[in-house]
Design a protein around this motif. Structure first.
Motif: not given
Length: 239
Positions: A206-211, A215-216, A219-220, A223
């Motif tokens: 879900k947080n692909s763009e930030n990862i 920016k992670l 919690k990432d 996933s």
């Protein structure tokens, strides 16, 4: 401090004091004028990078870090050898001469993916010596799966160390994307997610763009690991 002047002095000293056959600059510092990190490949003249060359290289690191307080060095991206944080960084990847011979014979090595990307990198700069990557490097599906399996296992080990956990998560996600897109050349980091979505139906974190922007958080981890394992399953389960 003028990073370009320091960098020029540094590579000249390394070429004079180490037994190298080639120095290659690659990464973001070859494509933009405003950069704060430099990636270099040092190819040894010998079959393996000698202990004495490592000692000499660490000595050069120490001398430059003592003079330039905003500059730090590492080997192969291993930031654990850094004694402090710095505004500017130079990363060195030492490569053995024998590794190039193995790749030429189409042998599988852990660095084959890196070599393949570097060989196709049109922005790389040969600073000293001659370009060793004058031959085509291909990866088949099995080799991609083997490499991804190794990356997952390596990242799991790094995630056990709190100080390296976030870097391991970021690196695993970016490397998984690049491995899955191997047949499409060497796309820029900004194109990875779009190309992956266009070519695969595998669910992204879900947080692909930030990862991918570094920016992670912790919690990432789950996933990214689940995503990498899904990709590995797609490749044939080479685990």
């Amino acid at each position: 401090m003028d990073l370009n002047i320091i960098f020029s002095s540094f590579i000249n000293e390394c070429w004079d004091k180490l037994k190298l056959s080639c120095i290659i600059q690659f990464g973001s510092s070859t494509t933009t004028k405003n950069f704060d990190d430099i990636d270099l490949l040092f190819l040894s003249k010998n079959s393996i990078f000698t202990t004495q060359d490592y000692i000499n290289l660490l000595g050069i690191f120490k001398d430059y870090e003592q003079i330039h307080k905003d500059l730090v060095f590492d080997i192969g991206g291993d930031k654990s050898i850094r004694n402090r944080k710095g505004k500017y960084s130079i990363s060195i990847i030492p490569i053995n001469k024998i590794d190039i011979k193995l790749i030429k014979k189409s042998s599988f090595t852990m660095d084959k993916f890196f070599f393949r990307n570097l060989s196709e990198d049109k922005s790389k700069k040969i600073l000293f010596g001659e370009n060793p990557f004058t031959f085509k490097i291909n990866l088949n599906k099995k080799e991609i799966g083997q490499l991804l399996s190794l990356e997952i296992n390596h990242s799991l080990r790094k995630c056990l160390e709190p100080e390296s956990r976030l870097e391991a998560i970021y690196y695993l996600f970016k490397t998984t994307l690049r491995l899955m897109l191997t047949t499409l050349g060497t796309p820029s980091k900004s194109d990875l997610l779009k190309l992956f979505k266009n070519n695969y139906k595998i669910k992204l974190p879900k947080n692909s763009e930030n990862i991918l922007k570094h920016k992670l958080g912790d919690k990432d981890f789950e996933s990214v690991l689940e995503f990498s394992e899904d990709c590995l399953t797609y490749l044939g389960g080479w685990r």
